[in-house]
Structures are given as structure tokens and as C-alpha cells.
Design an enzyme around this catalytic site. Structure first.
Site, PDB file in Angstrom:
ATOM      1  N   CYS C 156       0.796  -1.194   0.061  1.00 15.71           N
ATOM      2  CA  CYS C 156      -0.192   0.011   0.171  1.00 15.71           C
ATOM      3  C   CYS C 156       0.856   1.273  -0.128  1.00 15.71           C
ATOM      4  O   CYS C 156       0.200   2.474  -0.452  1.00 15.71           O
ATOM      5  CB  CYS C 156      -0.886  -0.006   1.246  1.00 15.71           C
ATOM      6  SG  CYS C 156      -0.114  -0.365   2.674  1.00 15.71           S
ATOM      7  N   HIS C 250      -2.206   6.968   4.001  1.00 15.94           N
ATOM      8  CA  HIS C 250      -0.447   7.111   4.256  1.00 15.94           C
ATOM      9  C   HIS C 250      -0.422   8.381   3.700  1.00 15.94           C
ATOM     10  O   HIS C 250      -0.705   8.690   2.592  1.00 15.94           O
ATOM     11  CB  HIS C 250       0.091   5.870   3.333  1.00 15.94           C
ATOM     12  CG  HIS C 250      -0.028   4.455   4.029  1.00 15.94           C
ATOM     13  ND1 HIS C 250      -0.324   4.133   5.296  1.00 15.94           N
ATOM     14  CD2 HIS C 250       0.411   3.433   3.559  1.00 15.94           C
ATOM     15  CE1 HIS C 250      -0.574   3.082   5.582  1.00 15.94           C
ATOM     16  NE2 HIS C 250       0.174   2.478   4.575  1.00 15.94           N
TER      17      HIS C 250
END
Lengths: 360, 360, 360, 360
Positions: C156, C250
Site C-alpha cells: 500500500c 498514508h
């Protein structure tokens, strides 16, 4: 005089580490043994804390001393009671149920586990509140035919509440208490404890079995030792226990019905002047005052107040009249759940038992 | 049919932004004016939100539409009531005290401010709970000689509590309620609101004036309109209001003394089946159910449950017997403080007044 | 046309739940099977999620549908590939290493696990970036003698970085990239994931194996399919990956050395106008733009921007010149790690393969 | 020997409180005056801290002494330099620009403000790094015709970075540094500082003017005093500064290009063995080591490491090779932004100047 040789059961967990910190430089107790699960046995304590990723899983603020780091861990199953004068137990209830009675055949066991808290011959002690329950251990030894005994400390959420109720009971009598807690994450330990994904930007309104513990334990602690058992205090207790995103320090909003009407000033004064059981006052771990009453309406706050007197004092603020309960008062308290409410509180119990001549 | 032309007073603040979001795509109310402080007047709304550092100070989740962004902001002091059919007020109490009566000379003012909540000719409305208080505005208009009127909504902490008390009152009667809140930061706004340094790893056990508001408002909302005023309900209310590190959604631990004994199942059923005032049921902003009762013991949680039915439902869980109060029950609720508890709740009031023929 | 029958491997975990959410109402893929560990097998999915304490361990925001809740879970070991057209794998790498090849004998496996990402005959696909790597699966099938194949999605943390590098590579060439990530807790899952006690008021400056993954994967994704393997792109990559107290999304601070000098405006324009591989543009899960460039200097922020276009867009801001690297530019990006970076990204890959005629 | 009489300018703010804490029990500096805004003047310090709501706005961990609490606050505009031997300035840059030159006519001013950091005759001192810049104050006095002088300390984000670069520069030479910071909220103060609503579950990727400060200051601090000015070091610096939900302690991910190749071990050793300028080593506030290098890959963490050696040490971990920069190394550091990076760092500068005979 030789120090008491202690063994810490469950030494690698968070609660066990707190015992190690609590016993650092203790005037008359030394750490002589560290017990943990079989997979840690035979390793140095430092190596037992090392994770696969290379992290040293030492979680308390106090540094790990070289001496303790180099001790060899033994398996909890293999602890020889004869090597020690006292055991401190920091294991979960189901493990405690096996190990503690075995050790108690020979030595005193002071336990943070709930396993034996509710047994009729087991006192549940907060030194300033009910030091006079301690002699029940003689009955326990007699009934169980043991040389040692088990004394658990209360659940960390009970401790602060019971301490603040003690002066109210003494001066005004307490008929009922309602309490909503906002508890710190450290109370849940680390296996896995509270997951970050669950608690950030959130409140968890339930802690398994916690409310029942507080309700039963408060009545037992405020109760009276009568002959060979403790008569629970008739106070009614009703709780809601929640978890919040706080590292350490339980906050509790309490509402108390008193037997006798008391003003806010009288309640504050009763708490401020409360000295607790005489035998408890000069114990090495005792704080200068058991309760600190704060006037600032924004206090107590867990981050700012949990470490008052080394985490051994309960801080109280926002004392107000309550209009619902009979002779009602309400207040907010903060209590350090892993210091007075756990390891340091258990060490305080050991100190009490020694001052009472029950121990060593 | 032409939509009602609304003006939002205090449009640049967080509460004002929530009104803008609440009125986006409303079936019969349009945003026709945006009022703010003199220093924003004359700017486009987008420019009024731009800070010195270049940040666009738009804080609600919903995107800012181009249409609203390009509207020209007027000064609150210069709003001409004649240009609008209704005003929504999102200013602080002290500003509200000046602006709201001026506007109410001509148009209805639905207000999130506390300034007029406690006046005798002012109803305090949660549509499903006390829609029948709305006609008090006729008295208000008569007494004040105005064409418009002021209807405030309750404090966001009162709303969820009053909603859950309503079915209990209806089925069993309520004698007393004790409540400890764990309130979200958004309730404090942004000027400066709750400072990050104060709330991280912490609880703040005091919210200025909040407890008194909840105590007085609950009695007024559950009261009865009798002739030209509202007789407060005799329920006794006692609260402790705290702030926790949660973005949105107030959590409240309630303990209620009922007039008539009710089982946990009966309480759950009364809440689940409660439909509220008939006139409130099909309002555009009304949720399919006002209360959702959850069986999972770990619910409600503010992060998981605050947005239930668009933030317009109150979620309830952990319904249990309480052993202290007479016929006591206890439960935990979560209510969205800036949706049902603020802007969307105020829009719901406007919808109610229209359904009742009082508005437009 | 019949929908593709899919089975989700690891359906009870957080990643599996995200696949269930991602496939709700999918236009041509249906959830036909749910596989988990043997102890869940035979239970309804709802019961498999129920914990000992009575909690329903469903963790994604989207509600659990009745249809899925009532499906019977099968053991991962007992999945019959013949019952399905495609498998989505949400298990840990070590489990993936066993189950995925077995299923790939018969059906395509789209995997969020890292187990096969680095094998020479396995493409690692982000549809807008390297859709042209997909034909490598034909080689994979040939070499392994299977009817199905395995296509993993990247880590990810790689995804958002690679997406922002793609337009830079296309227009200016990229020579080197340095990246420091501030990663959300959800990337670590829930077993136990990130413990609240570790992350509150803290940063954890290390995520096991993460930096190496980003470095290798970025080069592979930006590389070129040449014959029967992918030639990694020569870009040099250096990372520091940290964990912060964020739920989802993120944040990455990137510094890029370009082959050819480009101004901040040119970089912003290249990102804004980038449409990605033509075949990827109209996939059902594709966002209207893969990259959104924000002018507000305080953006992107994970909480405010992670859900842009349903979590499928990468948001970029703070594009500036960098004075250290050759033709250096720097910027900050936010990418939704459990949507575009996990389950929804894997579903997007399935959509791509179907559009390319490789699947179904 | 009489202690130096100090006055703290901006004494009621968070930074001023940190100065009070830093000067408690100082061996040769006493707090003789507290200056703040005119509205505090004439009040006792305790009363000046009291808010309208009754809160005592004392925010540092150390308790407020009775002595300081009872001192009478003077207005910053009315401070008589003749009453003091030294001033510590904790005001914002715009206020500093007015007050500091006035005081510097007569006495030395050690300042945490940025107002004069970049002037050519003003040294910017971190004692272990560039104690040899201090004599520039003689030139400053001469040019400005003052008896006193101004010495600012660097921005708190520069301090930890410059300290870790110093041993690298000494042993290997530094050519370039890239740094991404994850900064604590306390760096933003409390007026209003970082709002809780903005930072919870979030990262803010921009701190106004911060990156430019770090870039310029690092070059000045590592530069050389040549005659009457400081020649900046030619190192190139590029930063991204972000804010995270941490109370205290800045975390920085640094990537450094060295002049001369060095292994990870050599870098670690250079940091570990670095003692800093000889004159700085035995200052009262100096820690036993300026840099602590940690082997645990999960360290340094701001919560666990910020208080190392009373917040005066910079902790470093995760030293690795970097494959992008020439002779690249990368590492993570934690530095206490309000101790070494602010008030205690400023007191350390005063100690240095005294040891050098420049002060008192």
C-alpha cells in the site's frame, strides 16, 4: 538485616515489568527471581524481552537495570517457593488460579490477579482503607493448611473509588455510589490490549467484567472483618466502565449518597485531612497524602495528575452537590491504574503486612 | 413553489459551515444570504474563508459548492430581514443576544445559540420529543410585538439524552436522571476550541456551564406547554460533563429512575418502537428511526455510530438494570453533536414549524 | 451476463472485510464464497465474526449485508477452485504461499499478499501505471502449467508513490526518489496491529520490511515488460517508513530527481493531466482522476483527503523545487492504504484484466 | 558569589513557563523579573495565569514554585534593563523585534525568537556545535554601540539535525542533507497552537516558514566565523516539515550525503563518541552525551526518547546506507523541542557564554 527475597510471576508482561520498576531500590525487598512462560525459561531477562524483530519489549518508563536484565528467567511452573520469601503475581486470572495456590503453600503471594479476590477467606486490601482486614490471612492459612497465603489487590478501577469513599464513610456514612469511569489503555495490558484502530477518535463503552468487579470489591473493601470473614458494606454500587484514548490514569465521575448531609466544603475537608489507617502512614511507598483535592475546576486530568506523589495519590476535584441522590455529592477522581492501582499498590500491601508482623 | 430564502448568521465559523452543509440540496429551503463579521463583509465566501497562510478554512466533510463559495458575505449588523424568509443563527450567545431579536422583528430565527433558550416565552424544540411546544411562538410574537420569533435548539449534550428519555417518560415515567458525558471536541468549535496539547492522552473533566444547561433544558423539553408558558418536568437531573479526544459524537452514560418498574427488554422495546411526535415523522431530515438500540455490548461507539442515519439518530446500547436508583435502568448513548445536535437539528426544527403551519 | 463468481480467501480478517466492502454491488463480480481458517469453517459469516465477548468483529465502515452475513464460511484449505471464477486473497504472506498456487492451478488469484510479488513471471499491477505488464500472466501460466495465475497488487505504501511518479517519468524521466512515509495504523491490520499504548502521543520509526518492499516494487512497476520478464526501471529509491496515529491514509513526503528540469507548474500540470493507461480509464472502480493536485499549502491531509473519489485517487500538494537532487522536485502525497492501496485496488486489477480479455 | 539576576520576557506564555522551569534551582542564574503584556502587569504571576474560568494556566510538567507564583509581573515595555544582568526572551518574533534591541543596549539577551537569527552580526549558537561563533557578539556590540547583545537559539527543528550533522561534518564532511520532520504540537505553542480537531487522526503537512528556517540556520550553525561574520557552510539542505499528534519531541528522518564514504558502523561511532566543543562539556545543563545512538530498530520514538538526559540529548537510530545520495547515510533522530530545542537550550547558551567569559 537481609532483604526479603521476592519472585515476580509473569515477569515479562507489562504488569510484571511494573513490579520490577516498583521494586527497584526497595528498602527491604529485593528481586531474587523472575518467572515467566516456559518459552522464556532459561533465557536472560533481556533476551526474553527481545522480539523477533529485534525490539526490546520493555515498556515501563523506568530504565531496565543491568542487574535485572541479566537475571535468568525461570518457568512459572518450576518456581521453587523455598528459594523466596514472597511472591508477587502479575499473571492473568486463569494462570493465577493454578500457580498462586501452589506457591501459597509455602510463601505469601501478593497478587494483582482477580482469581481469588472474591473468596471468603481472602482479604482484598488497600492499606489506608482496610488494613484491619489483613488478619483474615491467619484464618486463610488455617483453613487451607498452608504456611503462606494469598492477598490480592483490588481491580485498578476500584482502588481510587474506594480511597475517596473511605473518608466519606468515616465522617458521613455512604449509602450508595454511582460511578462512570473513563479508563486508560494500560489497564488492558498488551496482549493485545487496546488496538490503536479501535480507540483513536473513539470511546469503547464496555470493559468485560469490569463493572461487576468494582461493585463487589467496593463493598468488600469497605466492609468489616467479623470473626472469620468479611461482612460486605451495605453500600449500593452501580457503574459504567468505558475506555478512552489515555495512556495511564483512570478518571472516574462519582456520585455518592451520604447517610448524613454534608456540604461541599465538609466533603473536601474530610478528603483533604484523611490520613488512612495509622499503620499505613509511614510505609515506604506511602505518599504524603492519600488524596489530593484540587480547586481548579478543570482538574483532575489524567495526564496532568496521574503521577501525583509517584502515582500513589488519588486526585479529586469538581466536588459539587448532587440533586438526585439523598444527601448527594459528586466529584471527579483520577487514580494511577498501574501504580497505586497495580504493582506499586501491591508492594504497598507487602509493606503493610510486614509492618503488621504478618509478613517475614 | 418557491423555496424559503434563508440567511445564515455566523456563516464563516464551524457552526455556520455546518448549516451550509445541512441546507445543501434542501427540498424547500435555499441559502440566500451569508452573514459574518464586518471584516468578512463584501468578500466572496471563499475569500472570507481564506487565511493569511493561504489555507481555505472550510472544515466540514461535505465539499463547498461553487455557488456558495461565490456568494458575497454581508455583515451581520447589516442583514436586512426583508430579504429573507428565515434566519439560521450560528453565532455565540453574546452576539446572538443582539442580532437575533433584531431579525425576529420580521422573520423567524432558528438558533443554535443559548442566548434565549431559557426565556419563558421561548420554546426549546426537539421535533420528535416536544413538537407540541411550538405554538408558544404565537405567545412570543404577541408579547414581543414581532412578526417573526426565535426558536433555539437545545445544547448538543441535551439532545441525545432528551430523545432517549422521551420513550421512557411516555411508557414508564421518569423521576430522575444522572448522566456523565464524554464529549467530542467539535462541540467546542474552533476559536480556539480544544487545543491539541490539552486533550491528547487526556480527559478534561469540566465544560464551562455545560452541566447547568443540560439540567435546565432537559426539564424544559420534557415539560408541558400550559397556556402561555412551559411547565418544566419535575424530573431531577444531575450531570458531569467531560471532554475526550473524539472528533464528533457525544457519548453519554445515563442512569434513570423510572416511576414504574421496567425490565431491560421493556426499556429496549420502548426505545426501539418509539416514533416520536406524528408531525415529526416524515420531515425531510427525519431519520427512519430516532433511536437505534444496539445489542453488541461494545456499542455504541462515537466513531462507529455517530453517523447513523446521517447523524440524525441517537444510538443506544448497554441497557442494564441499575441497583441504586428506584426502578433504575442505565444505558450508554451516542448522539452526533454537530448534526442532530446542531445545524441539521435546527433545520429539522424549521421543517417541523413549516409542517405545523407556523412557518412560511 | 452472469457475474464472475469470486471467493475471498481470509474473509474474516480486516483485509478480507475490505474485499467484501469493495465487491458490494459490483457490476460484474459477485461474492460466491468466503474462506477463512478451519475454526471459522461451517459457521455463518456473522457467527464467524462474533467474539467470545459478544462483539461483532466487523470493522469496515460499510454495513455488513444480510446476504453476506448469512453465507457459510469454508476452510481456506478446502476451497474448491472449480466453484469459482476468481479468487481474491487477503491472507498473510506465509498462508498465501500455500493457498494461492493451489488455487492458481485453476483460476486467477488477485492477491493483496506479498508472497509472489517479486517472482520473475509475476506482474505487479497498478492499472493506470503499468497495465501493459498484465500479459506476463500468459508466460506465468505457461511456465507453471496452470489454467489460472497469480497477480498481486503492490504494498500500500508503494501505490501512491508509483502513481505520482508515473506522470513524472512520462514527461521528465525520473532518476531517483527519496521518500519518508507517515503511515496509518490500518496498514498493520488487527492481529494485533498497532497497539494503542504504543502509538498514542508517539511515532514508530520502523515498519518491518516495508522500506525494502517500496524500493523493489517501485522499480518493478515503473519497469518495462520485455519478452518474458519485466526489466526494472533504473530509478534509485530510498525510503524511511514510519507509523503515526492515523486511522487510514498514508502520507508520504517525496523528493524526486528528474532526468529533465521541470518547474513546479510543469510538475503540477503533468500530474493534473495524467490519465493513465487508456484501458484503465473507464473501469468501474476508476476515479475521475487518478491524481488530484491541491493548491492549499496545508493539504493533502490524510483525514481530509484519503477518501477523495472513494479512496481511489492519490492527492498531492506542496509541490516545490528541491535544491539537493538533480532537477529536484518535492511534494507530499496522501493515498488510501486500504482502498486504492488494498482491496479496491485489487478489484480494479480484476476489472483491468477483464477489460484486457485476460480474465473471464 | 551572587547569582546573575535574570528577567524572563513573555513569562506567561508556554515558552516563558519553560524558561521558568529551566531556571528553577539553577546554580548561578536566578529569576529576578517576569515580564508579560500590559494586561498582566501589576498582578502576581499566579493571578496573571488565572483564566476567567478559574483555571490556572500553568502548562509545564514541573510544579510552579510559591516564590515564582508570588512575584509581581511587569509590563514588557517597562522592563528596566538596569535591574537585571541578563534577559531571556520568550516572545513572538514581532514583539522580539521591538523589545530585544532595547534591552540589548544594556544587557545580554538570549532569545528563543527568530527575529534576529539571520542578521550578519548575530551568532546562532548550539553550544556543542559552534561555541566558537560566540565571539561574534563583540562585533555586534561594536557595530550597534551597545553594552549588551542578542544571541538567539535556533529553531527547535534545526537543533537536533545540526547536532547530528556536527560529528558527520567533523569526520566525513557533509555535502547535502534532506530531512522530513514529524513535529510535536508543543512547537506551535498555545495561542492557539494546534487545534485538536485538526490533528487527531491526521497529519498536517506544512508548518509556516519552518522549512526555510531549517535550511538557512543549518548552514549558519555549521558555518565558520571568519573575521566579523559567519560564512555559511556550503551544505545543501532540503526539508519537508509536518505536524503530527505528538505532545513533545520532534522526530526527523534525515538523509545525508557525505564528502567521504563512511559505513553505518563508522557513522554510529562518530555520533556516539562525539563530545562537542570542549567548553560545552561541563556546563551545568549539559547532558552526559549529546547524542545517544540506539540499536533497537524501533527507536528512537518521541514518547520514549524525548526525555533522555533531561531532554538535552538527541537520540538517533535506524542508521542505514542510502542508495540515492553520494556516500549517502540515513537515520532517524528525536530531539526535545521545548527542552534542548528551546528554554533549556537557551539557558545552556547562557552557561556557555559565561564559561567563555563573554557573560557576567
Amino acid at each position: 538485616m537481609a532483604k526479603l527475597r521476592s519472585v515476580i510471576i509473569g515477569a515479562t508482561g507489562l504488569a510484571g515489568q511494573q513490579f520490577i520498576a516498583a521494586l527497584s531500590d526497595h528498602p527491604f525487598i529485593e528481586i531474587s527471581g523472575l518467572a515467566a512462560s516456559p518459552r522464556s525459561a532459561g533465557k536472560s531477562y533481556r533476551e526474553a524481552l527481545r522480539t523477533q524483530n529485534g525490539m526490546l519489549a520493555w515498556f515501563v518508563q523506568e530504565p531496565l537495570s543491568e542487574k535485572v536484565a541479566n537475571m535468568t528467567v525461570v518457568s512459572g511452573d518450576a518456581v521453587k517457593a523455598g528459594d523466596y520469601d514472597i511472591a508477587f503475581s502479575a499473571v492473568e486470572a486463569d494462570v493465577a488460579r493454578e500457580i498462586e495456590p501452589r506457591l501459597a503453600k509455602d510463601i505469601p503471594v501478593i497478587s494483582a490477579a482477580s482469581a481469588f479476590r472474591y473468596e471468603v477467606d481472602v482479604p482484598l486490601i488497600i492499606p489506608p482503607v482496610n488494613a484491619d482486614h489483613a488478619p483474615l490471612v491467619h484464618e486463610q492459612k488455617k483453613q487451607r493448611g498452608t504456611k503462606g497465603f494469598i492477598v490480592p489487590i483490588p481491580n485498578c478501577t476500584t482502588t481510587g473509588l474506594a480511597i475517596t469513599l473511605a473518608p466519606l464513610q468515616q465522617h458521613f456514612g455512604v449509602k450508595a455510589v454511582m460511578m462512570t469511569s473513563l479508563q486508560a489503555m494500560s489497564g488492558a495490558g498488551r496482549s493485545p490490549g487496546v488496538i490503536g484502530l479501535d480507540i483513536l477518535d473513539n470511546v469503547i463503552p464496555y470493559i468485560h467484567k469490569e463493572e461487576g468487579k468494582v461493585e463487589v470489591e467496593t463493598k468488600k473493601i469497605l466492609g468489616a472483618l467479623k470473626g472469620t470473614s468479611i461482612a460486605p458494606h451495605p453500600v449500593k454500587v452501580s457503574c459504567t466502565c468505558t475506555r478512552v484514548a489515555v495512556l495511564e490514569g483512570h478518571t472516574e465521575a462519582a456520585y455518592v449518597a451520604l447517610e448524613k448531609k454534608a456540604s461541599v466544603q465538609e466533603v473536601a475537608q474530610a478528603m483533604r485531612e484523611w490520613k488512612g489507617a495509622e499503620v499505613s502512614r509511614n510505609l515506604p511507598s506511602a505518599p504524603p497524602r492519600w488524596i489530593e483535592v484540587l480547586d481548579d475546576p478543570f482538574r483532575p486530568q489524567p495526564r496532568l495528575d496521574r503521577d501525583t506523589h509517584g502515582g500513589m495519590a488519588t486526585t479529586v476535584g469538581r466536588i459539587r452537590e448532587d440533586g438526585v441522590l439523598d444527601n448527594g455529592v459528586k466529584y471527579v477522581l483520577v487514580s494511577h491504574n498501574t501504580k497505586m492501582g497495580a504493582a506499586k499498590g501491591a508492594v504497598l500491601v507487602a509493606e503493610l503486612l510486614r509492618a503488621q508482623g504478618i509478613l517475614g
